[in-house]
Scaffold this motif. Sequence first.
Motif, PDB file in Angstrom:
ATOM      1  N   GLY A 114      37.686  41.441  39.158  1.00 57.90           N
ATOM      2  CA  GLY A 114      38.129  41.748  40.520  1.00 57.90           C
ATOM      3  C   GLY A 114      39.046  40.688  41.079  1.00 57.90           C
ATOM      4  N   ALA A 115      39.500  39.746  40.236  1.00 59.26           N
ATOM      5  CA  ALA A 115      40.346  38.653  40.711  1.00 59.26           C
ATOM      6  C   ALA A 115      41.664  39.152  41.296  1.00 59.26           C
ATOM      7  N   SER A 116      42.109  40.348  40.851  1.00 60.75           N
ATOM      8  CA  SER A 116      43.427  40.794  41.310  1.00 60.75           C
ATOM      9  C   SER A 116      43.447  41.111  42.805  1.00 60.75           C
ATOM     10  N   TYR A 154      49.678  37.837  38.901  1.00 58.09           N
ATOM     11  CA  TYR A 154      48.476  38.635  38.804  1.00 58.09           C
ATOM     12  C   TYR A 154      48.638  40.001  39.462  1.00 58.09           C
ATOM     13  N   THR A 155      49.568  40.095  40.418  1.00 59.01           N
ATOM     14  CA  THR A 155      49.802  41.395  41.069  1.00 59.01           C
ATOM     15  C   THR A 155      51.198  41.899  40.696  1.00 59.01           C
ATOM     16  N   ASN A 156      51.416  43.203  40.854  1.00 59.32           N
ATOM     17  CA  ASN A 156      52.738  43.763  40.578  1.00 59.32           C
ATOM     18  C   ASN A 156      53.793  43.192  41.514  1.00 59.32           C
ATOM     19  N   GLU A 157      53.390  42.874  42.765  1.00 64.27           N
ATOM     20  CA  GLU A 157      54.336  42.314  43.736  1.00 64.27           C
ATOM     21  C   GLU A 157      54.912  40.991  43.218  1.00 64.27           C
ATOM     22  N   VAL A 158      54.025  40.161  42.668  1.00 63.31           N
ATOM     23  CA  VAL A 158      54.503  38.873  42.144  1.00 63.31           C
ATOM     24  C   VAL A 158      55.358  39.082  40.905  1.00 63.31           C
ATOM     25  N   LYS A 159      54.979  40.062  40.084  1.00 65.59           N
ATOM     26  CA  LYS A 159      55.801  40.369  38.906  1.00 65.59           C
ATOM     27  C   LYS A 159      57.214  40.767  39.345  1.00 65.59           C
ATOM     28  N   GLU A 160      57.300  41.553  40.424  1.00 63.82           N
ATOM     29  CA  GLU A 160      58.604  42.001  40.912  1.00 63.82           C
ATOM     30  C   GLU A 160      59.356  40.888  41.631  1.00 63.82           C
ATOM     31  N   THR A 183      43.596  36.613  50.599  1.00 63.48           N
ATOM     32  CA  THR A 183      44.221  36.419  49.292  1.00 63.48           C
ATOM     33  C   THR A 183      44.749  34.994  49.192  1.00 63.48           C
ATOM     34  N   ILE A 184      44.974  34.556  47.950  1.00 63.33           N
ATOM     35  CA  ILE A 184      45.345  33.173  47.718  1.00 63.33           C
ATOM     36  C   ILE A 184      46.408  33.071  46.637  1.00 63.33           C
ATOM     37  N   ALA A 185      47.153  31.962  46.649  1.00 62.34           N
ATOM     38  CA  ALA A 185      48.128  31.678  45.583  1.00 62.34           C
ATOM     39  C   ALA A 185      48.192  30.165  45.403  1.00 62.34           C
ATOM     40  N   PHE A 186      48.449  29.741  44.171  1.00 60.90           N
ATOM     41  CA  PHE A 186      48.453  28.298  43.864  1.00 60.90           C
ATOM     42  C   PHE A 186      49.807  27.841  43.328  1.00 60.90           C
ATOM     43  N   ALA A 187      50.270  26.684  43.798  1.00 61.26           N
ATOM     44  CA  ALA A 187      51.426  26.017  43.189  1.00 61.26           C
ATOM     45  C   ALA A 187      50.896  24.766  42.516  1.00 61.26           C
TER      46      ALA A 187
END
Lengths: 415, 415
Positions: free
Chosen positions: A292-294, B304-310, A271-275
């Motif tokens: 399917g990006a989620s 994009y995910t519920n975890e990030v929303k929380e 999984t990935i995340a961007f700042a």
Amino acid sequence: MNAEIIAVGSELLLGQIANTNAQFISEQLALLGIDVFFHTVCGDNEPRLRDAIKKAESRAELIIFTGGLGPTKDDLTKETVARVLGKKLVADQKAMDSMLDYFKVTGREMTENNLKQALVIEGSHILPNSQGMAPGMIVEEGGHVYLLMPGVPSEMRPMFLDFAKSYFAHRHSQHIQSRVLRFFGIGESQLETKIIDLIDAQSNPTIAPLAKESEVTLRLTAKHESKEEAEKMLDLIEQKIDQRVGTYLYGYDEVSLPEVVFGLLQAEKKTIAFAESLTGGMASEWMTGFPGASSILNGGIVCYTNEVKEQVLHVPTEVLKSDGAVSARCAELMASSIRTLCGSDIGVSFTGVAGPDKSEGKDVGTVYIGFADGDNSRSYLYQFKGSRRKIRIQSVKTGYDLIRRYLRRLPAIVK
Amino acid sequence: MNAEIIAVGSELLLGQIANTNAQFISEQLALLGIDVFFHTVCGDNEPRLRDAIKKAESRAELIIFTGGLGPTKDDLTKETVARVLGKKLVADQKAMDSMLDYFKVTGREMTENNLKQALVIEGSHILPNSQGMAPGMIVEEGGHVYLLMPGVPSEMRPMFLDFAKSYFAHRHSQHIQSRVLRFFGIGESQLETKIIDLIDAQSNPTIAPLAKESEVTLRLTAKHESKEEAEKMLDLIEQKIDQRVGTYLYGYDEVSLPEVVFGLLQAEKKTIAFAESLTGGMASEWMTGFPGASSILNGGIVCYTNEVKEQVLHVPTEVLKSDGAVSARCAELMASSIRTLCGSDIGVSFTGVAGPDKSEGKDVGTVYIGFADGDNSRSYLYQFKGSRRKIRIQSVKTGYDLIRRYLRRLPAIVK
């Protein structure tokens, strides 16, 4: 064999649409080894169309028409071609039946003028229209081949691919196979220099370089009587190219760099995340374009101000004061912080100067990309050129290429 | 006056690009009242180009060339036109100076072959190239006008609009003024219905509707000997249209909805932040495309995910459990939370189902947009149609239109 493509339609001459039909057909003919010397666009006007046909006959063997096969008075391509060739129009039973079928299925009422669409030039080879009513046709006469197709691209394209193409392939005993290699991180002239001996020696397969927006492609084309042999020839030349510039090769044909990276992340279940500072959300947005990006992208933060970098992304105030927002340390902290905050395997950050003005005394185009994959966080410095838009796109593409190289265990490239 | 457009470039005949230049120029010439009878595309080949020029001279007064003005041997448009006209090429000092400047600024090394770009046909009227090195030129000879411009669209378009257009306008005593009205939030047929009497009665000015991606435009065109009178005629018809559908009108000519919203935020000195689920960063990215974005956009979170929303956006777990991520409450909390986190005046959020599959039992295209401007947070529900890409773009545009309506004190529209 050489060809001329004549598009018929006043809407083209008024600039309402671009002649994408000529582009599509030209690309297809290039694959078939047929040279295109001219495109002509002509309005819905008989004397001018007649003039264009006469001119084309003087300089091409194959004359391809798009447009003017519809039901209205304006549609006069087949009428004009028939007159030039001294041939009659006759009703085609199959075309008539499929037209009646169409009206039955859609429940629409058939008007008288639709009957005109079932008329074809006598002695022609008929090409079925799977997407509409007007059939296409091929006439051979006096050393010329005339191919008539509808102007609507969604009708013309399948007609060409499913019927016209095989007609021409049968005339040629040769198979023409083509493959596009896509490169990132290497300039066109640099790539050419590394394979100049292969390019100079090319004949079959041919090697054609093309520069695209911050990318380069090589189109390889091989001709052979056997399709399998043509493919083998492509494999062989690709191998040679791969030995020299393989680490820059990210994909084939119509694939994009984001698509390749998305696929790699999926395959490795990462999984990935961007700042994102200067890129403003572009890196995240490219990932979310794919279904399917989620399962790949956890999230991201667009930290356009220092306050957001501090308060949302937790970059320490001291670092922003001492090193500045456009710095190696800030990029590294942004990457590790977004990774922790979003709970992803990889964190990537972008900070830099998109322009038009300098920022923090740093030149327009200065970009740091941060990369975190565990406790380890590092950064890469780039100096990009061009407009604000170009700098931002170049930044995101370079970030994606860093991810590609990381997942493929290749060294990162820094300029 | 009638015209033929000749595009020179083998890349067009290979189908690598479409002839969008001819479309652009045709559209512009239509506005100037100049008829275009033919487009021709010809390769980088002197005899064939010469043949095309001769043919064009036999059927057009104005002959417009695009492409073939660059530095390489392949570029032979001005050389061929000069030969056909029996004229010499001479060095143009202004073009030379601006070229030397270009190399100085970019720090690139100038190779010998670049000098070729400063050569122009003797006696020609020079058109400056604001985006590149090769200047354009206009030659009048033997009852014909020859206009030569570069093939790169980003160089050709400003050259035509800023220089070539006024050259032709001076030749005509009639002024043709045109204005495009841009609408969002209303369909083409709905717009047409509301102004059908104006459309039916049109002659001068004319009113031409055109549907674009989730937008509609009306092109108004007035002809008059006096430019001022033509403008007044446009004002008058615009007033009538404005009375009926004015709240949907967001801008004029080439302006985009994001540009309008950016300008409104600047004028009102308001800052903004976005919380984006299905739109994945697109809303933030559109703002950061404009210079000076850092005084408008504080930042954003892609959740994009519920975890990030929380965990990043602090949407309570209970709400995600009870209402779901695609819900009015979640959208409202996302909007107020991003506003607080980023310290902005306005917070806007996007949550919904982009497809291809349903999510949380909600249909593809279900989208909630949240809006927070103080303690007050509200949300709007939409049901969009189309592909994943279309749903995401439609969502962001609708969010931007909500901001526009808010700043203009217009009611929000909900579908």
